[in-house]
Motif scaffolding. Structure first.
Motif, mmCIF file in Angstrom:
data_model
loop_
_atom_site.group_PDB
_atom_site.id
_atom_site.type_symbol
_atom_site.label_atom_id
_atom_site.label_comp_id
_atom_site.label_asym_id
_atom_site.label_seq_id
_atom_site.Cartn_x
_atom_site.Cartn_y
_atom_site.Cartn_z
ATOM 1 N N HIS A 43 0.835 -1.217 0.000
ATOM 2 C CA HIS A 43 0.000 0.000 0.000
ATOM 3 C C HIS A 43 0.868 1.265 0.000
ATOM 4 N N ARG A 44 1.937 1.242 -0.760
ATOM 5 C CA ARG A 44 2.922 2.319 -0.741
ATOM 6 C C ARG A 44 2.308 3.684 -1.067
ATOM 7 N N ASP A 45 1.550 3.769 -2.141
ATOM 8 C CA ASP A 45 0.944 5.043 -2.538
ATOM 9 C C ASP A 45 -0.080 5.514 -1.514
ATOM 10 N N GLN A 46 -0.901 4.604 -1.042
ATOM 11 C CA GLN A 46 -1.921 4.945 -0.051
ATOM 12 C C GLN A 46 -1.274 5.475 1.230
ATOM 13 N N LEU A 47 -0.162 4.877 1.599
ATOM 14 C CA LEU A 47 0.513 5.260 2.840
ATOM 15 C C LEU A 47 1.048 6.683 2.774
ATOM 16 N N ILE A 48 1.668 7.070 1.658
ATOM 17 C CA ILE A 48 2.222 8.413 1.574
ATOM 18 C C ILE A 48 1.112 9.462 1.517
ATOM 19 N N VAL A 49 0.009 9.152 0.823
ATOM 20 C CA VAL A 49 -1.131 10.078 0.802
ATOM 21 C C VAL A 49 -1.699 10.252 2.206
ATOM 22 N N SER A 50 -1.815 9.143 2.929
ATOM 23 C CA SER A 50 -2.304 9.191 4.299
ATOM 24 C C SER A 50 -1.411 10.067 5.172
ATOM 25 N N ARG A 51 -0.113 9.860 5.068
ATOM 26 C CA ARG A 51 0.829 10.630 5.882
ATOM 27 C C ARG A 51 0.769 12.123 5.563
ATOM 28 N N LEU A 52 0.680 12.472 4.281
ATOM 29 C CA LEU A 52 0.677 13.879 3.892
ATOM 30 C C LEU A 52 -0.618 14.577 4.299
ATOM 31 N N LEU A 53 -1.756 13.877 4.191
ATOM 32 C CA LEU A 53 -3.017 14.453 4.650
ATOM 33 C C LEU A 53 -2.987 14.673 6.162
ATOM 34 N N THR A 54 -2.472 13.697 6.878
ATOM 35 C CA THR A 54 -2.373 13.827 8.329
ATOM 36 C C THR A 54 -1.438 14.961 8.707
ATOM 37 N N THR A 55 -0.328 15.095 7.971
ATOM 38 C CA THR A 55 0.611 16.193 8.220
ATOM 39 C C THR A 55 -0.066 17.543 8.043
ATOM 40 N N ALA A 56 -0.775 17.708 6.929
ATOM 41 C CA ALA A 56 -1.462 18.975 6.664
ATOM 42 C C ALA A 56 -2.483 19.273 7.760
ATOM 43 N N GLY A 57 -3.263 18.253 8.136
ATOM 44 C CA GLY A 57 -4.254 18.453 9.189
ATOM 45 C C GLY A 57 -3.614 18.792 10.518
ATOM 46 N N ALA A 58 -2.518 18.108 10.850
ATOM 47 C CA ALA A 58 -1.845 18.351 12.128
ATOM 48 C C ALA A 58 -1.275 19.765 12.202
ATOM 49 N N PHE A 59 -0.669 20.248 11.116
ATOM 50 C CA PHE A 59 -0.150 21.610 11.112
ATOM 51 C C PHE A 59 -1.287 22.639 11.205
ATOM 52 N N LEU A 60 -2.372 22.405 10.481
ATOM 53 C CA LEU A 60 -3.489 23.345 10.489
ATOM 54 C C LEU A 60 -4.259 23.329 11.804
ATOM 55 N N LEU A 61 -4.033 22.301 12.616
ATOM 56 C CA LEU A 61 -4.655 22.288 13.938
ATOM 57 C C LEU A 61 -4.091 23.378 14.849
ATOM 58 N N LEU A 62 -2.941 23.921 14.514
ATOM 59 C CA LEU A 62 -2.364 24.997 15.332
ATOM 60 C C LEU A 62 -3.277 26.224 15.393
ATOM 61 N N PRO A 63 -3.742 26.769 14.256
ATOM 62 C CA PRO A 63 -4.703 27.879 14.357
ATOM 63 C C PRO A 63 -6.035 27.453 14.961
ATOM 64 N N ALA A 64 -6.422 26.196 14.747
ATOM 65 C CA ALA A 64 -7.664 25.703 15.347
ATOM 66 C C ALA A 64 -7.561 25.719 16.869
ATOM 67 N N LEU A 65 -6.441 25.261 17.397
ATOM 68 C CA LEU A 65 -6.240 25.231 18.847
ATOM 69 C C LEU A 65 -6.146 26.643 19.413
ATOM 70 N N TRP A 66 -5.527 27.540 18.660
ATOM 71 C CA TRP A 66 -5.478 28.938 19.113
ATOM 72 C C TRP A 66 -6.880 29.511 19.227
ATOM 73 N N LEU A 67 -7.697 29.264 18.211
ATOM 74 C CA LEU A 67 -9.068 29.761 18.243
ATOM 75 C C LEU A 67 -9.833 29.202 19.436
ATOM 76 N N VAL A 68 -9.788 27.889 19.594
ATOM 77 C CA VAL A 68 -10.544 27.245 20.664
ATOM 78 C C VAL A 68 -10.057 27.714 22.031
ATOM 79 N N SER A 69 -8.762 27.966 22.163
ATOM 80 C CA SER A 69 -8.202 28.404 23.442
ATOM 81 C C SER A 69 -8.737 29.758 23.882
#
Length: 213
Positions: A43-69
């Motif tokens: 599942h090589r292709d699926q794995l890299i897509v999964s990792r990159l989507l998770t990376t983008a979401g994890a980084f974008l959670l920073l402004p989300a956490l600031w807002l919620v705080s």
């Protein structure tokens, strides 16, 4: 609402969606290293897509956490900071581990050797920034944030309650494949609801220090 606040709110709403989508796409690899690596090859292709989507979401959670705080008091802000540290280093880990797996599973390589390299990516002090520790730290921060919101009563009770339920469900079902789209849905819904409420509250505040009549 200013353009910057619109962008922050848009990022905050997109963050949990991207994060959960990435987690749901992640193949269920199991705990055995040999079996997991064989599935990485499959599942090589699926794995890299999964990792990159998770990376983008994890980084974008920073402004989300600031807002919620901004919705609660000191406990909420402390939780937001802890969760922010966790999600930042989780994002770093996801992208490093993702590209390491992408390289290690390249066709034509000695996969017995590349698997051993992949297993050592997070070893020692140098590997600390991409270690697993960021995940429980992220979860702990969200729990403190949720408790802070419950205590402050600054939002409807169901929002932090759903956040806490989502954290527990996400922690115990991480890495199980597509079922994560269901088990992590409460976490995503709670974060989106809280970020939207925080964005609305910020938009309602006057731009200057003068009261609005």
């Amino acid at each position: 609402m200013t353009h910057s606040r619109v962008l922050i709110l848009a990022a905050a709403i997109a963050a949990p969606i991207l994060f959960v989508a990435g987690q749901a796409l992640h193949p269920a690899l199991g705990r055995d290293a040999d079996t997991a690596f064989a599935l990485m090859l499959e599942h090589r292709d699926q794995l890299i897509v999964s990792r990159l989507l998770t990376t983008a979401g994890a980084f974008l959670l920073l402004p989300a956490l600031w807002l919620v705080s901004t919705l609660g008091g000191r406990v909420t802000r402390v939780g937001g900071v802890i969760a922010g540290v966790g999600t930042f280093f989780n994002a770093v880990s996801q992208v490093v581990q993702g590209y390491a797996a992408w390289a290690a599973t390249s066709p034509g390589l000695d996969h017995a050797a590349t698997m051993q390299i992949l297993l050592r990516v997070d070893e020692g002090v140098v590997g600390l920034p991409v270690g697993y520790w960021s995940v429980p730290v992220f979860g702990l921060g969200l729990v403190i944030l949720g408790v802070g919101l419950l205590v402050s009563r600054s939002v409807p009770w169901w929002m932090p309650a759903l956040l806490l339920i989502g954290v527990v469900a996400a922690f115990f079902t991480a890495g199980l494949g597509p079922i994560v789209a269901v088990t992590q849905a409460p976490l995503a819904v709670a974060l989106i609801a809280l970020a939207t409420r925080a964005g609305s509250a910020l938009a309602a505040k006057p731009r200057s220090g003068h009261a609005v009549v």
